[in-house]
Design a protein around this motif. Structure first.
Motif, PDB file in Angstrom:
ATOM      1  N   SER A  82       0.832  -1.197   0.000  1.00 31.13           N
ATOM      2  CA  SER A  82       0.000   0.000   0.000  1.00 31.13           C
ATOM      3  C   SER A  82       0.868   1.248   0.000  1.00 31.13           C
ATOM      4  N   ALA A  83       0.233   2.391  -0.202  1.00 35.36           N
ATOM      5  CA  ALA A  83       0.948   3.666  -0.253  1.00 35.36           C
ATOM      6  C   ALA A  83       1.350   4.127   1.151  1.00 35.36           C
ATOM      7  N   LEU A  84       2.490   4.794   1.245  1.00 31.95           N
ATOM      8  CA  LEU A  84       2.992   5.269   2.539  1.00 31.95           C
ATOM      9  C   LEU A  84       2.100   6.324   3.182  1.00 31.95           C
ATOM     10  N   GLU A  85       1.248   6.977   2.405  1.00 33.64           N
ATOM     11  CA  GLU A  85       0.364   7.990   2.985  1.00 33.64           C
ATOM     12  C   GLU A  85      -0.564   7.383   4.032  1.00 33.64           C
ATOM     13  N   GLN A  86      -0.675   6.085   4.021  1.00 30.69           N
ATOM     14  CA  GLN A  86      -1.562   5.375   4.940  1.00 30.69           C
ATOM     15  C   GLN A  86      -0.836   4.933   6.203  1.00 30.69           C
ATOM     16  N   ARG A  87       0.153   5.706   6.627  1.00 35.89           N
ATOM     17  CA  ARG A  87       1.034   5.317   7.738  1.00 35.89           C
ATOM     18  C   ARG A  87       0.282   4.851   8.991  1.00 35.89           C
ATOM     19  N   ALA A 103       5.869  -0.598   0.348  1.00 35.98           N
ATOM     20  CA  ALA A 103       5.231   0.648  -0.087  1.00 35.98           C
ATOM     21  C   ALA A 103       5.041   0.686  -1.599  1.00 35.98           C
TER      22      ALA A 103
END
Length: 124
Positions: A82-87, A103
């Motif tokens: 998944s994308a790192l924005e979803q930390r 990522a």
């Protein structure tokens, strides 16, 4: 006997990239899912050795799928892709039982190595 993989991502192109990488690395891709509910259903049906799981999907998301998979099989090997924005969600996923994280956008070699690592850790 090749390891069996379930690929769960709402983006068909990402599923295809992961499937191509896994197949080239000797995995058998036994199924795919486009949302969290489908991922849980496919896991229960197919009993794969590992799952790649996106967190952000329409309808039932990846956390829904992760909880459903872990409830069914607490030893499941689930790799979050998944994308790192979803930390914050990623941290929640690791606490809920996800085995590792890669990522997006990802390097195919890194994804392949991380998938293999899921099993080398359990052998030690």
């Amino acid at each position: 006997m090749p390891r069996r993989l379930l690929v769960a991502d709402d983006a068909m192109i990402i599923r295809q990239i992961i499937k191509d990488m896994a197949t080239a690395a000797g995995w058998e891709v036994v199924g795919e899912a486009a949302d969290g509910r489908e991922a849980v259903e496919r896991y229960r049906e197919l009993h794969p050795d590992a799952v790649t799981l996106d967190l952000v999907m329409p309808g039932h998301d990846g956390l829904y799928a992760l909880h459903g998979i872990m409830e069914f099989d607490p030893q499941a090997k689930v790799l979050i892709v998944s994308a790192l924005e979803q930390r914050g969600v990623i941290k929640e996923a690791i606490k809920a039982g996800a085995t590792d994280f890669v990522a997006k956008p990802f390097d195919k070699r890194n994804l392949q190595a991380t998938l293999e690592q899921l099993f080398s850790d359990s052998v030690a």
